[in-house]
Scaffold this motif. Structure first.
Motif, mmCIF file in Angstrom:
data_model
loop_
_atom_site.group_PDB
_atom_site.id
_atom_site.type_symbol
_atom_site.label_atom_id
_atom_site.label_comp_id
_atom_site.label_asym_id
_atom_site.label_seq_id
_atom_site.Cartn_x
_atom_site.Cartn_y
_atom_site.Cartn_z
ATOM 1 N N ALA A 56 0.830 -1.209 0.000
ATOM 2 C CA ALA A 56 0.000 0.000 0.000
ATOM 3 C C ALA A 56 0.864 1.259 0.000
ATOM 4 O O ALA A 56 0.581 2.229 -0.708
ATOM 5 C CB ALA A 56 -0.932 -0.008 1.210
ATOM 6 N N THR A 57 1.929 1.249 0.814
ATOM 7 C CA THR A 57 2.837 2.409 0.872
ATOM 8 C C THR A 57 3.538 2.615 -0.461
ATOM 9 O O THR A 57 3.670 3.745 -0.948
ATOM 10 C CB THR A 57 3.873 2.204 1.989
ATOM 11 O OG1 THR A 57 3.199 2.051 3.234
ATOM 12 C CG2 THR A 57 4.825 3.391 2.065
ATOM 13 N N ASP A 82 1.044 4.081 -2.945
ATOM 14 C CA ASP A 82 0.806 5.508 -2.690
ATOM 15 C C ASP A 82 1.968 6.360 -3.192
ATOM 16 O O ASP A 82 1.767 7.441 -3.762
ATOM 17 C CB ASP A 82 0.612 5.739 -1.193
ATOM 18 C CG ASP A 82 -0.747 5.265 -0.695
ATOM 19 O OD1 ASP A 82 -1.645 5.099 -1.541
ATOM 20 O OD2 ASP A 82 -0.900 5.042 0.525
ATOM 21 N N SER A 83 3.198 5.876 -2.962
ATOM 22 C CA SER A 83 4.367 6.632 -3.402
ATOM 23 C C SER A 83 4.434 6.708 -4.919
ATOM 24 O O SER A 83 4.776 7.748 -5.486
ATOM 25 C CB SER A 83 5.636 5.992 -2.844
ATOM 26 O OG SER A 83 6.770 6.768 -3.174
ATOM 27 N N ILE A 98 1.882 6.638 -6.975
ATOM 28 C CA ILE A 98 0.832 7.567 -7.413
ATOM 29 C C ILE A 98 1.286 9.013 -7.223
ATOM 30 O O ILE A 98 1.094 9.865 -8.100
ATOM 31 C CB ILE A 98 -0.475 7.289 -6.644
ATOM 32 C CG1 ILE A 98 -1.066 5.938 -7.087
ATOM 33 C CG2 ILE A 98 -1.490 8.401 -6.878
ATOM 34 C CD1 ILE A 98 -2.252 5.481 -6.258
ATOM 35 N N THR A 99 1.916 9.283 -6.084
ATOM 36 C CA THR A 99 2.421 10.640 -5.833
ATOM 37 C C THR A 99 3.468 11.041 -6.864
ATOM 38 O O THR A 99 3.437 12.157 -7.408
ATOM 39 C CB THR A 99 3.019 10.727 -4.418
ATOM 40 O OG1 THR A 99 2.012 10.416 -3.458
ATOM 41 C CG2 THR A 99 3.575 12.118 -4.149
ATOM 42 N N GLU A 140 -4.129 4.377 -9.918
ATOM 43 C CA GLU A 140 -5.255 4.864 -9.117
ATOM 44 C C GLU A 140 -6.402 3.865 -9.092
ATOM 45 O O GLU A 140 -7.096 3.725 -8.068
ATOM 46 C CB GLU A 140 -5.728 6.218 -9.656
ATOM 47 C CG GLU A 140 -4.749 7.352 -9.390
ATOM 48 C CD GLU A 140 -5.184 8.671 -9.986
ATOM 49 O OE1 GLU A 140 -4.796 9.720 -9.445
ATOM 50 O OE2 GLU A 140 -5.913 8.655 -11.004
ATOM 51 N N LYS A 161 -5.611 1.273 -6.483
ATOM 52 C CA LYS A 161 -5.835 1.772 -5.129
ATOM 53 C C LYS A 161 -7.321 1.837 -4.800
ATOM 54 O O LYS A 161 -7.751 1.472 -3.693
ATOM 55 C CB LYS A 161 -5.199 3.154 -4.977
ATOM 56 C CG LYS A 161 -5.366 3.719 -3.573
ATOM 57 C CD LYS A 161 -4.672 5.055 -3.417
ATOM 58 C CE LYS A 161 -4.854 5.569 -1.982
ATOM 59 N NZ LYS A 161 -4.178 6.875 -1.786
#
Length: 687
Positions: free
Chosen positions: A27-28, A31-32, A34-35, A70, A73
């Motif tokens: 998950a981390t 997220d990274s 996507i950022t 995305e 997620k």
């Protein structure tokens, strides 16, 4: 240029990507990713001067992958280990792509990115192929996303493998034009300004501000390359720096006010300003080390004997600093400078490590860095000299401003500007200008040029002393007065000019007046200038007659003054006290306990040494009454013994001498009157 990215520093076109740690949660990592993808896609709205085709293709592919990430997620899909491994490889590639976009859109770096077009295009191609490789092994069937999105990812993978991210033909044309212009500069042909403007228009450098940003960036890059000892890129960087400096000075008729005034204020206490304790004034321009045996050559420049001997033995017959031909190889010992070095820098606690970088930055500019840079700076110097002579008032003001910029921390540029004849018209602007901006730019430019041997000579030979003193006395702005004082300091580095300045009836009184009424930096510059003038013995009486001692003592008494200004003032008082007249003046104005108090409280080892010097000189020159006063100070002896054991060799020697005088006085006082308690040959009584 160093840019801040998070907590680290990164050089342009360097890509220090960090591999995700092995234990990172899916998950981390997602997220990274996507950022990173969003940050990359944000460059769709940012200006990129070059690599536009490659940038568009890369942004399109990253945009599709952002949709894919995305979607994962949003669905909360559990990612298998094989997917995490692929995403880790994508994470590294995305970091590097983001770095690449940051560099391509960096303000001030447009010309540099253009000249590195082949390398940048290769990086785009390599990174997109890296993305393709990661997508090739990505197990799409194991990821729960809609089939149409999987098809898009597969399409991106195929296109990334086949993508022809090559050098844009328009970029190559613009780069070849720059190379042509640099070749013309190198061969001493001034390029067609229409050709130069086509390059600037292509890069959308359309204002003085943007051009100035390019010059600043290139200057930073040269400094960093020099600091790291990387000579490979320096010739090209120097050529581009000269080219953009030429464009800034010769092509843009107007400038945005307030840019350099905020960062290059000559009258403020920054690294341009002066101090009696500046170690850079005592470094050999060749070895960059403190001079132990300074000698002066025929051009008036001073070097350490060992360094200049090595230079001459190598067959060099020009002055390393000015480039002038040496009329002879005679080396005259510079005893005054040697005395200063011994007095000020003998283990006085000043750190030389921080100053070493700055000194390298200035000494690297003794030569132009490349033939193209030399040609560009010479053409620009001639252009500016012409504007200073024949331009309108506004053109003269801008030309003075450009001289000020070009001469900042650049020895070669200073020599070109002096040779082009910029000094006489700049001097004319000091007395004729009723505009504070023009006077400020002119005196600031002259300050920069006065740091060059030829500049000092040109100022004096063109009658520049009187107009500079005029600014010192009646400058249109207080800052101009302190810049004039700084200029006097540099002129006073030449022995003959010390005598000449001292003979001007207004010079020393004007400096003393600045000590009295000026700002902190004005006081500092005036104190430094007076110290330089005191290296000529004939100026001692003039400084005393001008009332310098009361003003210097006032600095010591003001608690708000900075320690550096206090130390510089003590240095001047110490020099004045070496003569009988000076000691008498010091004793009449200030009580000796004042210096004992500074000796006790000062954190500066140099300040402590000056206090001991003053006390010793006053005792030797002013008789038993002075010794009797000191003998009553209970804290003095412990302070002197501390200096004997922990001070510099010079301060230890002076402390021992003062201790002996006090001991002799104490032993004699019980059997003789105070007036005869100390051998009379030591003293000249105050009448």
């Amino acid at each position: 240029m160093i840019q801040k990215y998070g907590q680290s520093d990164r050089r342009i076109l360097k890509f220090p990507a960090v591999h995700p740690c092995e234990g990172i949660s899916p998950a981390t990592l997602l997220d990274s990713l996507i950022t990173l993808s969003r940050n990359i896609c944000s460059y769709q709205s940012k200006f990129v001067a070059t690599q536009r085709r490659n940038a568009r293709e890369t942004l399109r592919q990253i945009g599709i992958l952002l949709i894919f990430l995305e979607e994962i997620k949003d669905r909360g899909t559990n990612l298998p280990e094989s997917v995490v491994l692929c995403f880790s490889e994508l994470h590294i590639a995305f970091q590097k792509i983001l770095f690449l976009f940051e560099d391509c859109s960096l303000d001030g770096a447009r010309l540099w990115i253009l000249m590195k077009s082949h390398f940048v295009a290769t990086q785009f191609r390599v990174l997109i192929r890296t993305v393709a490789t990661a997508l090739d092994v990505l197990p799409l069937p194991t990821i729960d996303v809609p089939s149409e999105i999987k098809e898009l990812v597969e399409l991106v993978s195929k296109q990334a493998r086949k993508a022809k991210l090559e050098l844009d033909p328009d970029d190559e044309t613009a780069m070849n034009r720059v190379i042509l212009i640099l070749n013309q500069f190198e061969n001493r042909f001034e390029p067609d300004k229409n050709l130069v403007k086509r390059v600037l228009d292509y890069l959308e450098i359309r204002s003085w501000r943007e051009c100035h940003g390019e010059v600043q960036f290139l200057d930073e890059m040269i400094s960093l390359e020099c600091l790291e000892g990387n000579e490979k890129e320096q010739p090209l960087l120097s050529s581009l720096f000269g080219f953009m400096s030429y464009c800034r000075g010769a092509l843009f008729e107007t400038r945005e006010h307030g840019i350099v005034e905020q960062s290059d204020s000559d009258g403020r206490c920054n690294h341009e300003m002066l101090s009696c304790l500046n170690p850079e004034d005592f470094r050999c321009p060749i070895s960059l080390e403190l001079m132990t045996d300074p000698v002066t050559v025929s051009t008036g420049q001073t070097y350490d004997r060992a360094s200049i001997q090595k230079w001459l033995k190598a067959g060099n017959l020009i002055c390393p600093k000015t480039g002038e031909k040496l009329t002879n190889t005679e080396m005259v010992p510079n005893y005054s400078l040697r005395k200063l070095i011994e007095q000020f820098f003998a283990d006085n606690g000043i750190s030389l490590a921080k100053s070493r970088k700055k000194n390298r930055d200035i000494t690297r500019t003794i030569t132009a860095g490349s033939p193209a840079a030399a040609g560009a700076v010479k053409f620009l110097s001639e252009f500016l000299a012409d504007r200073l002579y024949y331009g309108t008032d506004e053109q003269k003001n801008k030309a003075a401003y450009e001289v000020r910029l070009l001469a900042k921390s650049n020895i070669f540029s200073r020599s070109c500007l002096v040779e082009a004849g910029c000094v006489p018209p700049l001097l004319g602007l000091l007395s004729s200008a009723d505009d504070p901006s023009t006077q400020g730019n002119a005196i600031s430019a002259l300050l920069k040029l006065s740091k060059h041997g030829a500049g000092k000579k040109a100022i004096i030979e063109n009658g520049g002393l009187r107009p500079i003193l005029g600014v010192l006395k009646n400058g249109l702005n207080p800052e101009h007065r302190q810049i004039a004082a700084a200029t006097i300091f540099y002129l006073a580095s030449v022995p003959d000019y010390r005598r000449l300045i001292g003979r001007e009836p207004d010079a020393i009184p004007a400096l003393v007046e600045l000590i009295k009424e000026g700002s902190a930096c004005g006081k500092k510059n005036a104190v430094a200038a007076i110290f330089g003038l005191l290296l000529h013995a004939g100026n001692h009486r003039r400084v005393l007659e001008a009332g310098a001692v009361p003003e210097l003592v006032h600095i010591l008494l003001a608690p708000s003054n900075k320690a550096e200004l206090i130390t510089d003032s003590l240095a001047v008082l110490s020099t004045l006290a070496e003569t009988a007249e000076g000691s008498i003046a010091v004793l009449q104005i200030s009580p000796l306990p004042l210096f004992v108090g500074i000796l006790r409280s000062s954190a500066s080892r140099a300040g402590k040494e000056y206090c001991v010097s003053i006390l010793l000189a006053v005792c030797r020159n002013c008789g038993g009454e002075a010794v009797a006063g000191l003998e009553k100070e209970p804290s003095l002896m412990p302070l002197l013994y501390s200096l004997v054991t922990d001070g510099t060799s010079q301060s230890s020697k002076r402390a021992r001498s003062l201790i002996k005088i006090l001991h002799d006085f104490h032993e004699s006082s019980s059997s003789a009157s105070p007036a005869s308690a100390v051998p009379q040959e030591w003293f000249i009584h105050v009448r």
